[in-house]
Design a protein around this motif. Structure first.
Motif, PDB file in Angstrom:
ATOM      1  N   TYR A 251      -6.490   6.963   3.037  1.00  0.00           N
ATOM      2  CA  TYR A 251      -6.783   6.201   4.344  1.00  0.00           C
ATOM      3  C   TYR A 251      -6.973   4.533   4.310  1.00  0.00           C
ATOM      4  CZ  TYR A 251      -4.391  10.549   6.728  1.00  0.00           C
ATOM      5  OH  TYR A 251      -3.838  11.327   7.139  1.00  0.00           O
ATOM      6  N   ALA A 252      -7.998   5.355   3.099  1.00  0.00           N
ATOM      7  CA  ALA A 252      -8.961   3.881   3.024  1.00  0.00           C
ATOM      8  C   ALA A 252      -8.125   3.103   1.887  1.00  0.00           C
ATOM      9  CB  ALA A 252      -9.512   4.584   1.739  1.00  0.00           C
ATOM     10  N   ARG A 253      -6.913   3.606   1.458  1.00  0.00           N
ATOM     11  CA  ARG A 253      -6.325   2.386   0.576  1.00  0.00           C
ATOM     12  C   ARG A 253      -5.399   2.068   1.407  1.00  0.00           C
ATOM     13  NH1 ARG A 253      -5.592  -1.512  -2.882  1.00  0.00           N
ATOM     14  NH2 ARG A 253      -3.287  -1.389  -3.839  1.00  0.00           N
ATOM     15  N   LEU A 254      -4.843   2.746   2.331  1.00  0.00           N
ATOM     16  CA  LEU A 254      -3.779   2.630   3.458  1.00  0.00           C
ATOM     17  C   LEU A 254      -4.561   0.930   4.575  1.00  0.00           C
ATOM     18  CD1 LEU A 254      -1.773   5.630   4.041  1.00  0.00           C
ATOM     19  CD2 LEU A 254      -0.873   3.688   2.627  1.00  0.00           C
ATOM     20  N   LEU A 255      -5.635   1.218   4.467  1.00  0.00           N
ATOM     21  CA  LEU A 255      -6.047   0.423   5.730  1.00  0.00           C
ATOM     22  C   LEU A 255      -6.201  -0.955   4.740  1.00  0.00           C
ATOM     23  CD1 LEU A 255      -8.196   2.647   7.816  1.00  0.00           C
ATOM     24  CD2 LEU A 255      -6.128   1.528   8.346  1.00  0.00           C
ATOM     25  N   GLN A 256      -6.762  -0.292   3.453  1.00  0.00           N
ATOM     26  CA  GLN A 256      -7.130  -2.324   2.560  1.00  0.00           C
ATOM     27  C   GLN A 256      -6.100  -2.775   2.830  1.00  0.00           C
ATOM     28  OE1 GLN A 256      -7.678  -1.196  -1.405  1.00  0.00           O
ATOM     29  NE2 GLN A 256     -10.130  -2.093  -1.520  1.00  0.00           N
ATOM     30  N   LEU A 257      -4.773  -2.283   2.375  1.00  0.00           N
ATOM     31  CA  LEU A 257      -3.605  -2.784   2.516  1.00  0.00           C
ATOM     32  C   LEU A 257      -2.879  -3.572   3.920  1.00  0.00           C
ATOM     33  CD1 LEU A 257      -1.141  -0.093   0.649  1.00  0.00           C
ATOM     34  CD2 LEU A 257      -1.432  -2.360  -0.584  1.00  0.00           C
ATOM     35  N   ALA A 258      -3.050  -2.297   4.816  1.00  0.00           N
ATOM     36  CA  ALA A 258      -2.826  -3.183   5.957  1.00  0.00           C
ATOM     37  C   ALA A 258      -3.925  -4.754   6.961  1.00  0.00           C
ATOM     38  CB  ALA A 258      -3.294  -1.701   7.036  1.00  0.00           C
ATOM     39  N   GLY A 259      -5.018  -4.754   5.725  1.00  0.00           N
ATOM     40  CA  GLY A 259      -6.013  -5.862   6.054  1.00  0.00           C
ATOM     41  C   GLY A 259      -5.269  -6.307   5.464  1.00  0.00           C
ATOM     42  N   ILE A 260      -4.262  -6.347   4.493  1.00  0.00           N
ATOM     43  CA  ILE A 260      -3.917  -7.730   3.306  1.00  0.00           C
ATOM     44  C   ILE A 260      -2.221  -7.756   4.219  1.00  0.00           C
ATOM     45  CG2 ILE A 260      -2.874  -8.674   1.727  1.00  0.00           C
ATOM     46  CD1 ILE A 260      -4.855  -6.316   0.327  1.00  0.00           C
ATOM     47  N   LEU A 261      -1.944  -7.270   4.259  1.00  0.00           N
ATOM     48  CA  LEU A 261      -0.132  -7.252   4.927  1.00  0.00           C
ATOM     49  C   LEU A 261       0.094  -7.603   6.725  1.00  0.00           C
ATOM     50  CD1 LEU A 261       1.211  -4.464   2.577  1.00  0.00           C
ATOM     51  CD2 LEU A 261       1.505  -6.488   2.639  1.00  0.00           C
ATOM     52  N   ALA A 262      -0.900  -7.541   6.912  1.00  0.00           N
ATOM     53  CA  ALA A 262      -1.426  -7.217   8.114  1.00  0.00           C
ATOM     54  C   ALA A 262       0.216  -7.131   9.082  1.00  0.00           C
ATOM     55  CB  ALA A 262      -1.264  -8.433   8.837  1.00  0.00           C
ATOM     56  N   PRO A 263       0.433  -5.849   8.789  1.00  0.00           N
ATOM     57  CA  PRO A 263       1.721  -5.201   9.910  1.00  0.00           C
ATOM     58  C   PRO A 263       1.880  -5.305  11.566  1.00  0.00           C
ATOM     59  CG  PRO A 263       0.723  -3.114   8.486  1.00  0.00           C
ATOM     60  CD  PRO A 263       0.343  -4.684   8.378  1.00  0.00           C
ATOM     61  N   ARG A 264       3.299  -5.366  11.929  1.00  0.00           N
ATOM     62  CA  ARG A 264       2.681  -5.122  13.677  1.00  0.00           C
ATOM     63  C   ARG A 264       1.782  -4.521  13.962  1.00  0.00           C
ATOM     64  NH1 ARG A 264       7.529  -9.069  12.896  1.00  0.00           N
ATOM     65  NH2 ARG A 264       6.464 -10.953  13.280  1.00  0.00           N
ATOM     66  N   ARG A 265       2.425  -2.983  13.454  1.00  0.00           N
ATOM     67  CA  ARG A 265       2.285  -1.720  14.068  1.00  0.00           C
ATOM     68  C   ARG A 265       2.118  -1.095  12.854  1.00  0.00           C
ATOM     69  NH1 ARG A 265       4.170  -1.897  18.781  1.00  0.00           N
ATOM     70  NH2 ARG A 265       5.875  -3.838  19.189  1.00  0.00           N
ATOM     71  N   VAL A 266       1.226   0.220  12.472  1.00  0.00           N
ATOM     72  CA  VAL A 266       0.173   0.924  11.136  1.00  0.00           C
ATOM     73  C   VAL A 266       0.582   2.277  11.885  1.00  0.00           C
ATOM     74  CG1 VAL A 266      -0.870   1.507   9.864  1.00  0.00           C
ATOM     75  CG2 VAL A 266      -0.703  -1.060  10.450  1.00  0.00           C
ATOM     76  N   PHE A 267       1.213   3.132  11.506  1.00  0.00           N
ATOM     77  CA  PHE A 267       1.165   4.684  11.703  1.00  0.00           C
ATOM     78  C   PHE A 267       1.123   5.946   9.962  1.00  0.00           C
ATOM     79  CE2 PHE A 267       2.108   8.800  12.579  1.00  0.00           C
ATOM     80  CZ  PHE A 267       2.017   9.483  14.255  1.00  0.00           C
ATOM     81  N   PHE A 268      -0.720   6.694  10.772  1.00  0.00           N
ATOM     82  CA  PHE A 268      -0.442   7.232   9.642  1.00  0.00           C
ATOM     83  C   PHE A 268      -0.848   9.396  10.659  1.00  0.00           C
ATOM     84  CE2 PHE A 268      -3.747   3.968   8.144  1.00  0.00           C
ATOM     85  CZ  PHE A 268      -2.710   3.454   7.255  1.00  0.00           C
ATOM     86  N   GLU A 269      -0.133   9.531   8.822  1.00  0.00           N
ATOM     87  CA  GLU A 269      -0.182  11.157   9.625  1.00  0.00           C
ATOM     88  C   GLU A 269      -1.500  11.525   8.893  1.00  0.00           C
ATOM     89  OE1 GLU A 269       3.194  14.097   9.208  1.00  0.00           O
ATOM     90  OE2 GLU A 269       1.916  15.436   8.681  1.00  0.00           O
ATOM     91  N   VAL A 283     -10.977   1.829  10.870  1.00  0.00           N
ATOM     92  CA  VAL A 283     -10.550   1.165  11.883  1.00  0.00           C
ATOM     93  C   VAL A 283     -11.624   0.059  12.529  1.00  0.00           C
ATOM     94  CG1 VAL A 283      -8.573   0.019  12.736  1.00  0.00           C
ATOM     95  CG2 VAL A 283      -8.713   1.693  12.077  1.00  0.00           C
ATOM     96  N   ARG A 284     -12.521   0.878  13.467  1.00  0.00           N
ATOM     97  CA  ARG A 284     -13.309   0.404  14.528  1.00  0.00           C
ATOM     98  C   ARG A 284     -14.267  -0.385  13.532  1.00  0.00           C
ATOM     99  NH1 ARG A 284     -10.625  -0.641  18.135  1.00  0.00           N
ATOM    100  NH2 ARG A 284     -10.054   0.364  20.601  1.00  0.00           N
ATOM    101  N   GLY A 285     -15.004  -0.060  12.288  1.00  0.00           N
ATOM    102  CA  GLY A 285     -15.947  -0.135  11.558  1.00  0.00           C
ATOM    103  C   GLY A 285     -15.880  -1.364  10.538  1.00  0.00           C
ATOM    104  N   ASP A 286     -14.352  -1.936  10.700  1.00  0.00           N
ATOM    105  CA  ASP A 286     -13.511  -3.136   9.317  1.00  0.00           C
ATOM    106  C   ASP A 286     -13.727  -3.735  11.019  1.00  0.00           C
ATOM    107  OD1 ASP A 286     -12.237  -3.628   6.815  1.00  0.00           O
ATOM    108  OD2 ASP A 286     -12.412  -4.738   8.436  1.00  0.00           O
ATOM    109  N   ALA A 287     -14.187  -5.329  10.759  1.00  0.00           N
ATOM    110  CA  ALA A 287     -14.445  -6.344  11.905  1.00  0.00           C
ATOM    111  C   ALA A 287     -12.790  -6.992  11.738  1.00  0.00           C
ATOM    112  CB  ALA A 287     -15.425  -7.506  11.150  1.00  0.00           C
ATOM    113  N   ARG A 288     -12.065  -7.222  10.632  1.00  0.00           N
ATOM    114  CA  ARG A 288     -11.177  -7.724  10.251  1.00  0.00           C
ATOM    115  C   ARG A 288     -10.219  -7.036  11.012  1.00  0.00           C
ATOM    116  NH1 ARG A 288      -7.943 -11.008   6.857  1.00  0.00           N
ATOM    117  NH2 ARG A 288      -6.607 -10.420   6.420  1.00  0.00           N
ATOM    118  N   LEU A 289      -9.832  -6.025  10.627  1.00  0.00           N
ATOM    119  CA  LEU A 289      -9.099  -4.518  10.745  1.00  0.00           C
ATOM    120  C   LEU A 289      -9.285  -4.034  12.552  1.00  0.00           C
ATOM    121  CD1 LEU A 289      -8.701  -1.689   8.151  1.00  0.00           C
ATOM    122  CD2 LEU A 289      -7.275  -3.300   8.927  1.00  0.00           C
TER     123      LEU A 289
END
Lengths: 336, 429
Positions: A251-269, A283-289
């Protein structure tokens, strides 16, 4: 496992079949043994083999009775309207995955900006390709889907599944562009692959079981027969770098990628409510995300449209559906 | 009831018209359109306006249907109030000093009053609720009363009358049942056969609304063809009118699923969906093969569970299909029960007597009398051919039914207004 009463075996043997008594070892109750026996018989009736049917029935039941998952015994698992082939070495699609994939497809259809621009979906840790293919079957074409998995076995199975379902007529005959690529999502060379300007959806069902939970909480069929690679994140190096619990490293890595790619929606199981809470915290702890994704939801096993607000650790989070916590959903827009 | 054993017809009629207030006739002047009705119309029109504005912002199927229902009243009320306003204007002109102007106003006054009376009647018709089955095709069931072949012959005459009426009007019909008692072998004076039971389906939309006044006892007075000494016989034939429900289409009618009017429609929020899997860890931890789905329709408690397929998707689809068809079946049964109640309320089978007749066909006097509206029609052959005279009778019955409905509404309004008035008084300081 609690011991089964011998009378159950007698009942199954007398009322259904000796094979049902055999399956009772893994099924643990008579109705589900009867169901599985029926499915095995249906499978034998539908497939051809040089071996005599009675022999095949005995072989398959014995294999199942030893603990092999039914999906590996029969070689397939239904997923939405599709038939997904399953092979040892690749995780079997779960019903919960099917449930949230269907719900996500509905959301994407509802909020599709325009029918001409194709929806673009990135499926990381795709495995059998079930999520990617499920979305392909549920979304109106054209759709652009990219599936990525570290395991070459999984990638080849995903491609097999694409062709298999296209041949069965369950997918549109000319697949909108869909690729499966073998890659490690922790690799720094991953990003150049993902050239899409803006992804509509980043979806992932990564390994998320902790080592302790794998030893104690997983079912025997899962522990003994399904690939550990798809279940437990053994990424000690990256865990140390990213500074999180070892089961949350993906999840840490996926959120890193989400922060770079900025997809419109994200879903993780996710595994359950504790892990969901930890992901929400990340997510909440990261200002950018949290700037990107004002909307963070937790989805339960069977998600549907209504949601209720519940406090999880430090944050009020909308919960959707019923059952255990199954996923974390992020959305860039304020539209639900 | 009256103590006298027999009263001559003209006396009976004058007695009745004294007893029953004739609303439609009184409605010919504005003063007599009851304020309660106008009040009700205003309420409905206000609702209509509100819903129309609501519909502009977002579309909702139920609201749209309601707007359609109320638009009739709203339009009628608008026209009625316009005529009322112009009448008031004319009234003020009548008091003016200009003689010429007064004359002109006097000329207009009559036509406006007539127009107003007409609009008032339209308004009261619009206010009467439409019968729930009024738009349906109908079944006409004809059965002779107890007695000899004479009643059976007349039953056939009635059957032919309705059949030719429909033919004249161009309504498609279907003979569902036509049972003749073979034993007699006789023919009536006009070639009728002895009918035991006949069912005629009028496959015209709105036929039920048109024919529903026909159900009841039809009495005939004539000298039968079999009578040798020339005495007049009186016999009776019962007619039932039932709404005819279209057959359920054999296909699943999946397109109908989202249509709230359809039997197959289910409000999705009223259904609880359960996947019957054991609690505890899920997701990657376990690998369950159980794919059973259970649907519970909470208002009725109808439960459907499906576990045949390995695919939860298929089980879910099949469970929904099953639930929909079960619910449709239930709705249909409820409706048929309603229709059945309707039948027994119209006329119990045991009640086929000459007493509570609704209409008399008198051959000697060449007369057909509609007892409810008090209409006498001569030229009986034309009636029995289903000609325009029968049409007149139909209209008068419709008028009578409307009048009765209006009175029901009035009674309702008064019952509603009464407690409110009391409360209002109590609230005053």
């Amino acid at each position: 496992m609690p011991r089964l009463r011998p009378s159950l075996f007698w009942t199954a043997r007398r009322d259904i079949s000796p094979f049902a008594a055999l399956l009772l070892r893994v099924c643990r109750d008579v109705p589900s043994a009867a169901n599985e026996l029926r499915w095995i018989r249906e499978h034998i009736a539908l497939t051809s083999s040089p071996a005599p049917p009675k022999f095949r029935l005995w072989k398959l039941c014995e294999k199942r009775a030893k603990g092999t998952p039914l999906q590996y015994v029969l070689g397939t698992q239904p997923f939405g309207g599709l038939e997904i082939k399953c092979r040892p070495g690749v995780l079997i699609p779960r019903h919960e995955t099917e449930a949230y994939t269907t719900e996500l497809a509905q959301i994407l259809v509802r909020h599709q900006p325009s029918s001409s621009t194709p929806l673009s979906i990135l499926d990381l840790c795709t495995g059998t390709g079930c999520i990617a293919l499920g979305l392909l079957s549920l979304l109106p074409s054209p759709v652009h889907i990219h599936g990525i998995d570290i395991s070459p076995t999984a990638i080849s199975l995903a491609n097999t599944n694409l062709h298999h379902n296209t041949r069965l007529g369950l997918l549109p005959p000319q697949p909108s562009s869909i690729h499966f690529t073998p890659a490690d999502i922790f690799s720094p060379f991953l990003l150049p692959f993902l050239t899409q300007p803006t992804w509509d959806l980043l979806i992932s069902n990564p390994p998320y079981i902790s080592r302790g939970a794998f030893a104690r909480e997983t079912a025997r069929a899962v522990r003994n027969y399904e690939p550990r690679l798809a279940l437990v994140p053994d990424r000690d190096g990256e865990t140390a770098v990213l500074g999180c619990a070892s089961e949350d490293v993906f999840y840490a890595r996926l959120l890193q990628l989400a922060g770079i790619l900025a997809p419109r929606r994200v879903f993780f199981e996710v595994a359950g409510i504790e892990q969901a809470a930890r992901v929400v915290d990340m997510v909440r702890g990261d200002a950018r995300l949290s700037g990107f994704y004002p909307q963070v939801e937790i989805w339960r096993d069977s998600p549907h449209e209504e949601y209720e607000m519940q406090r999880v650790r430090n944050y009020e989070v909308p919960f959707r559906g019923s059952g255990g916590a199954r996923g974390v959903y992020l959305c860039r827009h304020d539209q639900r | 009831m009256l103590a006298a054993p027999w009263i001559c017809r003209s006396c009976a009629r004058s007695l009745r018209s004294a007893g029953v207030p004739r609303l439609l006739r009184r409605a010919s002047t504005i003063a007599t359109l009851p304020p309660a009705l106008v009040e009700r119309a205003r309420k409905i029109a206000a609702e209509h306006d509100k819903l129309t504005t609501a519909l502009e912002t977002d579309f909702d199927q139920k609201t749209a249907v309601r707007v359609g229902e109320t638009s009739r009243v709203a339009t009628a009320l608008r026209e009625f109030e316009k005529a009322n306003a112009s009448l008031a204007e004319l009234g003020s002109l009548l008091e003016s000093n200009d003689a010429e102007l007064r004359e002109l106003a006097q000329d207009d006054l009559e036509s406006t009053q007539a127009q107003l009376a007409d609009l008032g009647r339209k308004l009261s018709v619009a206010l009467t609720p439409k019968h729930p089955f009024a738009d349906m095709p109908c079944l006409l069931e004809i059965r002779p009363g107890p007695g000899g072949t004479e009643g059976r012959f007349f039953a056939d005459s009635l059957f032919r009358m309705y059949k030719s009426y429909c033919d004249n009007k161009g309504y498609p019909t279907r003979i569902v049942k036509y049972d003749v008692s073979e034993s007699d072998g006789q023919k009536g004076s006009e070639g009728e056969v002895a009918l035991q039971e006949a069912i005629l389906e009028v496959q015209q939309t709105g036929a039920y609304g048109e024919f529903r006044g026909e159900s009841g006892m039809h009495r005939v007075q004539r000298v039968p063809a079999t009578e040798k000494s020339g005495r007049t016989h009186t016999s009776a034939v019962a007619v039932w009118v039932l709404p005819s429900f279209p057959e359920t289409p054999s296909t699943d009618a999946e397109s109908e699923w989202d249509n709230p009017e359809s039997d197959f429609y289910i409000d999705v929020t009223e259904v609880r969906v359960e996947t019957m899997r054991a609690r505890g860890a899920g997701g990657q931890h376990v690998n369950k093969t159980e794919s059973a789905i259970r649907l519970t329709h909470m208002p009725t408690g109808t439960m459907v569970s499906m576990q045949d397929s390995r695919s939860q998707h298929t089980n879910r689809r099949e469970a929904w299909r099953l639930l929909r068809s079960r619910m449709a079946q239930q709705k249909r049964e409820a409706r048929e029960e309603l229709a059945q109640n309707l039948k027994s309320s119209v006329l119990a089978s045991s009640q086929i007597t000459r007493g509570d007749k609704i209409r008399t066909y008198n051959y000697q006097q060449d007369r057909c009398t509609e007892h409810r509206s008090g209409l006498d029609v001569h030229n009986l052959p034309n009636v029995l051919e289903g000609g325009e005279k029968l049409g007149e009778i139909f209209e008068s019955v419709q008028g009578w039914l409307t009048e009765r409905d209006i009175q029901t509404i009035l009674a309702e309004e008064q019952a509603e207004a009464a407690p409110k008035g009391k409360k209002g008084k109590g609230a005053l300081p």
